[in-house]
Write a protein that holds these residues in place. Structure first.
Motif, PDB file in Angstrom:
ATOM      1  N   GLY A   1      37.114  36.746  48.009  1.00 17.53           N
ATOM      2  CA  GLY A   1      36.705  38.034  47.700  1.00 17.53           C
ATOM      3  C   GLY A   1      36.049  38.501  48.818  1.00 17.53           C
ATOM      4  N   GLY A   2      35.982  39.776  49.283  1.00 17.95           N
ATOM      5  CA  GLY A   2      35.091  40.152  50.395  1.00 17.95           C
ATOM      6  C   GLY A   2      33.824  40.221  50.321  1.00 17.95           C
ATOM      7  N   SER A   3      33.315  40.389  48.889  1.00 18.96           N
ATOM      8  CA  SER A   3      31.681  40.509  48.844  1.00 18.96           C
ATOM      9  C   SER A   3      31.239  39.242  49.032  1.00 18.96           C
ATOM     10  CB  SER A   3      31.370  41.285  47.653  1.00 18.96           C
ATOM     11  OG  SER A   3      31.691  40.340  46.711  1.00 18.96           O
TER      12      SER A   3
ATOM     13  N   HIS B   1      29.805  46.874  47.842  1.00 17.94           N
ATOM     14  CA  HIS B   1      30.977  46.395  48.485  1.00 17.94           C
ATOM     15  C   HIS B   1      32.170  47.036  48.198  1.00 17.94           C
ATOM     16  CE1 HIS B   1      29.659  42.945  50.709  1.00 17.94           C
ATOM     17  NE2 HIS B   1      28.639  42.962  49.628  1.00 17.94           N
TER      18      HIS B   1
ATOM     19  N   ASN C   1      30.455  46.120  57.353  1.00 22.23           N
ATOM     20  CA  ASN C   1      30.769  44.779  57.443  1.00 22.23           C
ATOM     21  C   ASN C   1      31.057  44.116  58.844  1.00 22.23           C
ATOM     22  OD1 ASN C   1      30.602  44.430  54.697  1.00 22.23           O
ATOM     23  ND2 ASN C   1      32.862  44.999  54.427  1.00 22.23           N
TER      24      ASN C   1
ATOM     25  N   ASN D   1      43.283  39.086  47.229  1.00 24.32           N
ATOM     26  CA  ASN D   1      43.234  38.305  45.960  1.00 24.32           C
ATOM     27  C   ASN D   1      44.182  39.072  44.893  1.00 24.32           C
ATOM     28  OD1 ASN D   1      41.845  40.510  45.986  1.00 24.32           O
ATOM     29  ND2 ASN D   1      39.634  39.468  45.641  1.00 24.32           N
TER      30      ASN D   1
ATOM     31  N   LYS E   1      45.482  46.528  45.373  1.00 26.36           N
ATOM     32  CA  LYS E   1      46.074  46.055  46.746  1.00 26.36           C
ATOM     33  C   LYS E   1      47.428  46.593  46.750  1.00 26.36           C
ATOM     34  CE  LYS E   1      42.413  44.026  47.855  1.00 26.36           C
ATOM     35  NZ  LYS E   1      41.570  44.370  48.942  1.00 26.36           N
TER      36      LYS E   1
ATOM     37  N   SER F   1      37.060  49.945  50.043  1.00 24.79           N
ATOM     38  CA  SER F   1      35.782  50.661  50.776  1.00 24.79           C
ATOM     39  C   SER F   1      35.584  50.160  52.149  1.00 24.79           C
ATOM     40  CB  SER F   1      34.537  50.012  49.887  1.00 24.79           C
ATOM     41  OG  SER F   1      34.556  48.521  50.084  1.00 24.79           O
ATOM     42  N   PHE F   2      36.398  49.224  52.819  1.00 27.25           N
ATOM     43  CA  PHE F   2      36.044  48.684  54.121  1.00 27.25           C
ATOM     44  C   PHE F   2      37.421  48.187  54.580  1.00 27.25           C
ATOM     45  CE2 PHE F   2      34.920  45.972  57.698  1.00 27.25           C
ATOM     46  CZ  PHE F   2      34.069  46.683  58.194  1.00 27.25           C
ATOM     47  N   GLY F   3      37.738  47.164  54.041  1.00 25.31           N
ATOM     48  CA  GLY F   3      38.969  46.489  54.462  1.00 25.31           C
ATOM     49  C   GLY F   3      38.782  45.443  55.443  1.00 25.31           C
TER      50      GLY F   3
HETATM   51  O1  GMT Z   1      38.708  43.854  46.652  1.00 24.47           O
HETATM   52  C1  GMT Z   1      38.417  42.596  47.212  1.00 24.47           C
HETATM   53  O2  GMT Z   1      39.149  42.205  47.764  1.00 24.47           O
HETATM   54  C2  GMT Z   1      36.972  42.066  46.758  1.00 24.47           C
HETATM   55  C3  GMT Z   1      36.203  43.076  46.955  1.00 24.47           C
HETATM   56  C4  GMT Z   1      34.650  42.279  46.796  1.00 24.47           C
HETATM   57  O3  GMT Z   1      33.842  42.948  46.696  1.00 24.47           O
HETATM   58  O4  GMT Z   1      34.719  41.059  46.706  1.00 24.47           O
HETATM   59  O5  GMT Z   1      36.136  43.466  48.233  1.00 24.47           O
HETATM   60  C5  GMT Z   1      35.393  44.964  48.529  1.00 24.47           C
HETATM   61  O6  GMT Z   1      34.484  44.209  49.587  1.00 24.47           O
HETATM   62  C6  GMT Z   1      34.866  43.939  50.576  1.00 24.47           C
HETATM   63  C7  GMT Z   1      33.660  43.357  51.509  1.00 24.47           C
HETATM   64  O7  GMT Z   1      32.675  44.404  51.727  1.00 24.47           O
HETATM   65  C8  GMT Z   1      35.500  45.187  51.318  1.00 24.47           C
HETATM   66  O8  GMT Z   1      36.070  44.588  52.666  1.00 24.47           O
HETATM   67  C9  GMT Z   1      36.741  45.515  50.470  1.00 24.47           C
HETATM   68  O9  GMT Z   1      37.226  46.575  51.189  1.00 24.47           O
HETATM   69  C10 GMT Z   1      36.301  45.881  49.164  1.00 24.47           C
HETATM   70  N1  GMT Z   1      37.437  45.811  48.271  1.00 24.47           N
HETATM   71  C11 GMT Z   1      37.797  47.192  47.771  1.00 24.47           C
HETATM   72  O10 GMT Z   1      37.312  48.188  47.870  1.00 24.47           O
HETATM   73  C12 GMT Z   1      39.001  47.349  46.866  1.00 24.47           C
END
Ligand code: GMT
Length: 376
Positions: free
Chosen positions: A12-14, A121, A174, A207, A212, A284-286
């Protein structure tokens, strides 16, 4: 500086951003202490400035749900005391910000100061955080954070609209290691050995959660494939995978759709893509779109949340309303059938991605840390 980082260890992104930040800080000379319930998936290299502290579980029949937040709080206190943390940086508000607040109070009773920074995030605000079961605790722990950052302007705006936040929120985007991605792009081989020369590869990495909208991707691909020989590569795994597999079969696309499963470092595979798709309900970012852009891959995305701060409509790719599959098909074909336009978008994507290089972003976090420590 002795920094504690709390994050999710899962794909996951965070967790990815938190880990890459910690690695960069360690290379910069900081001592970094990761605190989580598992080794963060990107933490796969030795660095003498990095220590991993695992949150311990206590199994007891009375607990139907493990009291993770309490265990995490105790671990933060323990690490802060024995490793002399200067500050704590938590990624993803739930439940990390409230655990940080509680740990700070416990340490205060021992006359020890531990300021904490919360980085928002996305779904911690846009989906999960909005639920009434979390709202009061998020608002409280954000208002008591020594600093808050968000990964885009859109997420900052949405946080301020959703919660009554008195604290300032600093936007720190990011980042990527732009030059590392360039190197991977230059040396990578095509991930599909059976791909013919004129075939195009459309790709998506995630994920596989509902947010998505991977079914939109399958619909876009089905239409593109009717006009251009192409393959779809779906990297990752998650709750929506079985239904997406069914959809692919129903649409008779199985021959041209590849499910790779989870891959900890998908950059080499990403290098094979001609087009990256991210039609999320909210984003929020991508980060994966940014990684694609750094490889010169144009992005077709939705225009929700902060994606539009990364993917610039008509320049680095196209952004469409959520669920507007017809526009996504139109723009995909426009790029894949017009080599001159495609090449221009490739250059624009690389130029835009370069702005998010770690060298430009790390100093923003370092300055914030210094500011927070100066306020003590
Ligand atoms: O949504 C995900 O894929 C995981 C999520 C997380 O928090 O683990 O991602 C969020 O954080 C990422 C890193 O800052 C961003 O790039 C993603 O855009 C964000 N996901 C969403 O907002 C859905």
């Amino acid at each position: 500086m002795n920094i504690g980082i709390v994050c999710y260890p899962t794909f996951g992104g965070s967790g990815a951003v938190a880990t890459e930040l910690g690695i960069a800080l360690a290379k910069h000379g900081c001592k970094v202490h990761f605190i989580s319930y598992n080794l963060p998936f990107k933490l796969n290299q030795f660095n003498e400035n990095i220590v991993y502290h695992e949150v311990e579980w206590y199994e007891y029949p009375l607990f139907e749900y493990q009291p993770y937040e309490s265990a995490l709080t105790s671990k933060i206190v323990d690490v802060a005391l024995y490793e002399n943390l200067d500050l704590l940086h938590v990624h993803y508000a739930i439940p990390h910000a409230s655990a940080a607040y509680m740990a700070k109070q416990i340490l205060k009773s021992k006359k020890i100061s531990l300021p904490y920074i919360t980085t928002l995030h996305g779904t911690d605000i846009t989906l999960v955080g909005k639920d009434p079961s979390f709202e009061p605790i998020i608002r409280f722990s954000l208002n008591n954070s020594d600093a808050i950052t968000s990964v885009s302007k859109a997420l900052k705006k949405e946080t301020l609209q959703t919660f009554k936040i008195d604290n300032n929120i600093e936007v720190i985007y990011n980042f990527i290691d732009f030059y590392k991605i360039q190197r991977i792009r230059q040396s990578a081989n095509c991930c599909l050995s059976n791909k013919s020369k004129n075939e195009k590869i459309l790709m998506h990495i995630s994920n596989f959660r509902k947010v998505k909208r991977i079914d939109d991707i399958v619909k876009v691909f089905a239409a593109v494939r009717k006009k251009i020989p192409s393959k779809l590569v779906l990297v990752g795994d998650g709750p929506e995978k079985p239904s997406i597999e069914r959809l692919v079969r129903e649409e008779h696309l199985s021959k041209d759709v590849v499910f790779t499963g989870r891959i900890a470092d998908p950059l080499e595979i990403l290098a094979s893509a001609d087009l990256y798709l991210l039609p999320s309900e909210t984003e929020s970012f991508g980060l994966s779109a940014l990684e694609a852009m750094a490889m010169g891959i144009p992005v077709i995305s939705s225009n929700s949340g902060g994606i539009t701060e990364v993917n610039i409509h008509g320049k680095t790719g196209f952004t469409c309303n959520v669920g507007d599959v017809n526009s996504m098909i139109k723009y995909s074909l426009e790029l894949l059938t017009n080599p001159k336009k495609y090449q221009q978008f490739q250059h624009n994507a690389i130029d835009q991605a370069k702005k998010f290089d770690i060298k430009n972003i790390l100093p923003k976090y370092m300055n914030l840390y210094k500011k927070v420590l100066g306020k003590r």
